[in-house]
Write an enzyme that holds these catalytic residues in place. Structure first.
Site, mmCIF file in Angstrom:
data_model
loop_
_atom_site.group_PDB
_atom_site.id
_atom_site.type_symbol
_atom_site.label_atom_id
_atom_site.label_comp_id
_atom_site.label_asym_id
_atom_site.label_seq_id
_atom_site.Cartn_x
_atom_site.Cartn_y
_atom_site.Cartn_z
ATOM 1 N N ASP A 53 3.358 9.434 -0.747
ATOM 2 C CA ASP A 53 2.204 8.634 -0.325
ATOM 3 C C ASP A 53 1.999 7.520 -1.338
ATOM 4 O O ASP A 53 2.167 7.748 -2.547
ATOM 5 C CB ASP A 53 0.952 9.535 -0.308
ATOM 6 N N HIS B 275 0.816 -1.221 0.000
ATOM 7 C CA HIS B 275 0.000 0.000 0.000
ATOM 8 C C HIS B 275 0.846 1.266 0.000
ATOM 9 O O HIS B 275 0.343 2.346 -0.306
ATOM 10 C CB HIS B 275 -0.929 -0.006 1.217
HETATM 11 C C1 GDG Z 1 -2.134 3.690 3.429
HETATM 12 C C2 GDG Z 1 -1.131 4.383 2.503
HETATM 13 C C3 GDG Z 1 -2.850 4.365 0.687
HETATM 14 C C4 GDG Z 1 -8.665 8.384 8.726
HETATM 15 N N1 GDG Z 1 -9.013 8.893 9.897
HETATM 16 C C5 GDG Z 1 -10.319 8.722 10.059
HETATM 17 C C6 GDG Z 1 -10.787 8.071 8.946
HETATM 18 N N2 GDG Z 1 -9.755 7.863 8.127
HETATM 19 C C7 GDG Z 1 -9.757 7.157 6.823
HETATM 20 C C8 GDG Z 1 -9.902 8.085 5.632
HETATM 21 C C9 GDG Z 1 -9.174 7.294 4.553
HETATM 22 C C10 GDG Z 1 -8.100 6.586 5.326
HETATM 23 O O1 GDG Z 1 -8.475 6.589 6.679
HETATM 24 C C11 GDG Z 1 -6.730 7.220 5.160
HETATM 25 O O2 GDG Z 1 -6.222 6.732 3.937
HETATM 26 P P1 GDG Z 1 -4.966 7.342 3.204
HETATM 27 O O3 GDG Z 1 -4.874 6.690 1.882
HETATM 28 O O4 GDG Z 1 -5.146 8.815 3.093
HETATM 29 O O5 GDG Z 1 -3.704 7.077 4.133
HETATM 30 P P2 GDG Z 1 -3.027 5.872 5.006
HETATM 31 O O6 GDG Z 1 -3.795 5.594 6.243
HETATM 32 O O7 GDG Z 1 -1.615 6.330 5.221
HETATM 33 O O8 GDG Z 1 -3.071 4.552 4.081
HETATM 34 C C12 GDG Z 1 -1.881 5.234 1.483
HETATM 35 C C13 GDG Z 1 -3.726 3.554 1.625
HETATM 36 O O9 GDG Z 1 -2.946 2.818 2.572
HETATM 37 C C14 GDG Z 1 -4.597 2.565 0.848
HETATM 38 O O10 GDG Z 1 -3.817 1.765 0.014
HETATM 39 O O11 GDG Z 1 -3.677 5.208 -0.082
HETATM 40 O O12 GDG Z 1 -0.960 5.835 0.589
HETATM 41 O O13 GDG Z 1 -0.228 5.195 3.268
HETATM 42 O O14 GDG Z 1 -10.009 6.314 4.004
HETATM 43 O O15 GDG Z 1 -11.240 8.282 5.342
HETATM 44 N N3 GDG Z 1 -12.071 7.757 8.800
HETATM 45 C C15 GDG Z 1 -12.920 8.107 9.804
HETATM 46 N N4 GDG Z 1 -12.515 8.743 10.927
HETATM 47 C C16 GDG Z 1 -11.249 9.070 11.103
HETATM 48 O O16 GDG Z 1 -10.900 9.651 12.123
HETATM 49 N N5 GDG Z 1 -14.213 7.806 9.685
#
Ligand code: GDG
Length: 499
Positions: free
Chosen positions: A384, A171
């Site tokens: 990212d 990821h």
């Molecule tokens: C890794 C990779 C890649 C977060 N806090 C809350 C919440 N979230 C949800 C968001 C979003 C997700 O978490 C964050 O996803 P990201 O992609 O921005 O980042 P990472 O956590 O670092 O994820 C990344 C991902 O894996 C998937 O392959 O895209 O690059 O680093 O979905 O909505 N949701 C809620 N409350 C929160 O406080 N409801």
């Protein structure tokens, strides 16, 4: 061979649940958050299967198993825990995963601590996961291992005699050889990854880096093929390596964002912060997400474009993550000091506050309300794998009148470059100028850009991602699942031309 006939065994570091001990001593179970959970929960709910992972606590392990059995019945898929001791968590999770692989793979090698005991912990815990998988799967299942915590699992499963098909998806980004070769265990990891039948990456950039590392580490290895799937040959091994940009459950975001609860919360935000454009940043507390750089860019904007004072506010939501780890605690302090500095310098007493800072987890409704309320999203990670927040924001832009400003170093940039304003997050003035560009953009351009973004995000959603990965695992051809046309094709064909 039809992928749907095979039971899916998802394996990730964490189960998609968070356990809290209440003051009464009873356990409360909440849904987990984060990119991987957001992506895979809808898939397992949809097609059933099994999820294997660590429950996130080393406390009272025996009490958790019956809770998992009950939760499985409600969730519609099976949940099995890999229990870890506090020492294992320290060396495997805090140590190797988060002090070695996470910074190294995000180009931050000075933050790495190459402690050999971390590597031993990592190997031991990967073996433990493999034993739990062996107990809960059979030869017909497809085992799909996720992310950087568990790169050794296929090798461990093969040692235990496992005959199932095993795939791996990373990821996060994969680094170029000049960084990867600094890892004392770089050869072990490459050999372990080549035990999978299919290894998937988010972008062509990551796969190209991986292919270069394979060739740098293993003499006589070769990468052959072109397009979405290529093949690595190393000794007797033959491994397919592919590109599968992860998506979101677009329709679910759209459905939820259209609810009256979300509309009411979004309205509340506009009432609290009236008569101005709202710029949103929302992410886990992490040094890869570029929060301090973004705050500095916003300060630069207010200094260089004083006319925008009182007409614009930045909402910065920081979700707690890896609490108690010194680097993360320091980052939080530094973010809060910067917010204080900006607000202290620009605030209008009794009126406009430039930066509205929120530290805490959000409910889904709150998160969607922030997405809906914001006129501009500022998604500027330093690096990212993909970045789901960028895609979720666009999905929630129902009126198609918002602007996405996106870091060119997010994996999502390769797919979303035709609609987003791409920026270099290290270029403070460039980011400030992009905010002005977004602020001044006319309605026709805003909707044209957002329509293009949403079309791509809707088409290449999380179900497309799963289907394309599983199809690649079970068939040779992937013609049913071509990569997004707007996905930068760069020079991959030349690079992968057979020697
Ligand atoms: C890794 C990779 C890649 C977060 N806090 C809350 C919440 N979230 C949800 C968001 C979003 C997700 O978490 C964050 O996803 P990201 O992609 O921005 O980042 P990472 O956590 O670092 O994820 C990344 C991902 O894996 C998937 O392959 O895209 O690059 O680093 O979905 O909505 N949701 C809620 N409350 C929160 O406080 N409801």
């Amino acid at each position: 061979m039809n992928a749907n006939r095979h039971r899916l065994i998802v394996v990730s570091n964490r189960l998609p649940l968070v356990f809290h001990r209440e003051s009464s001593g009873a356990w409360r179970v909440d849904a987990g958050s984060g990119g991987l959970v957001s992506a895979l929960l809808p898939v397992l709910r949809h097609r059933g299967g099994t999820w294997i992972g660590w429950p996130g606590t080393s406390d009272a392990c025996a009490e958790l198993d019956p809770i998992l059995t009950r939760t499985s019945a409600q969730a519609g898929f099976a949940l099995h825990a890999v229990h870890l001791t506090a020492e294992e968590v320290q060396d495997f999770y805090h140590g190797f995963s988060n002090e070695v692989i996470w910074p190294l793979f995000h180009d931050l090698q000075p933050l790495c601590n190459f402690d050999p005991k971390y590597w031993r912990g990592y190997c031991g815990v990967n073996r433990k996961f493999a034993q739990v998988i062996m107990r809960n799967s059979n030869q017909e299942d497809f085992v799909w291992v996720h992310d950087y915590h568990l790169m050794n699992i296929a090798q461990d499963l093969r040692h235990l005699g496992c005959g199932s098909r095993i795939g791996f998806f990373l990821h996060i980004p994969f680094p170029p050889p000049d960084l990867f070769l600094k890892l004392p265990w770089c050869r072990n990891l490459i050999e372990a990854l080549l035990e999978y039948e299919l290894v998937g990456f988010q972008t062509l950039r990551d796969r190209r880096n991986f292919a270069e590392c394979v060739k740098a580490v293993l003499e006589n290895s070769q990468i052959v093929g072109r397009g979405q799937i290529v093949t690595a040959f190393a000794g007797a091994k033959r491994v397919r390596i592919g590109v599968f940009p992860i998506g979101i459950d677009f329709n679910d975001f759209l459905r939820q964002t259209a609810t009256p609860q979300v509309a009411a919360k979004a309205k509340e935000l506009h009432t609290l912060l009236p008569n101005r454009r709202l710029v949103l940043g929302v992410e886990r507390l992490d040094y890869t997400k570029g929060i301090p750089h973004r705050l500095n860019a916003f300060e630069n904007l207010l200094t260089r474009y004083p006319d925008l004072k009182e007409k614009i506010s930045l909402i910065q939501v920081v979700i707690p993550s890896r609490v108690g780890i010194p680097d993360y605690d320091d980052l939080k302090t530094s973010i809060e000091q910067t917010v204080g500095r900006i607000n202290g310098a620009f605030v209008r007493p009794g009126g406009w506050v430039p930066v509205w800072y929120v530290y805490g987890s959000l409910t889904r409704i709150e998160l969607l309300a922030y997405y809906r309320a914001a006129d501009i999203a500022l998604v500027t990670p330093l690096k990212d794998g993909m970045n789901l927040v960028a895609k979720e924001y666009c999905a929630c832009s129902m009126e198609e009148d918002c602007v996405l400003i996106l870091s060119e170093f997010a994996g999502a940039a390769a797919q979303l470059d035709s609609g987003a304003l791409l920026v270099n997050p290290f270029d403070i003035e460039g980011v400030a100028d992009a905010i002005v560009h977004a602020y001044e953009m006319d309605a026709a351009e805003r909707s044209g850009r957002m329509r293009r973004l949403r079309r791509s995000i809707r088409k290449y959603d999380v179900f497309w991602w799963v289907d394309s990965f599983l199809s690649a695992a079970f068939t040779k051809q992937l013609s049913d699942f071509p990569l997004p046309a707007d996905y930068a094709a760069d020079s991959v064909e030349d690079y992968f031309a057979p020697d």
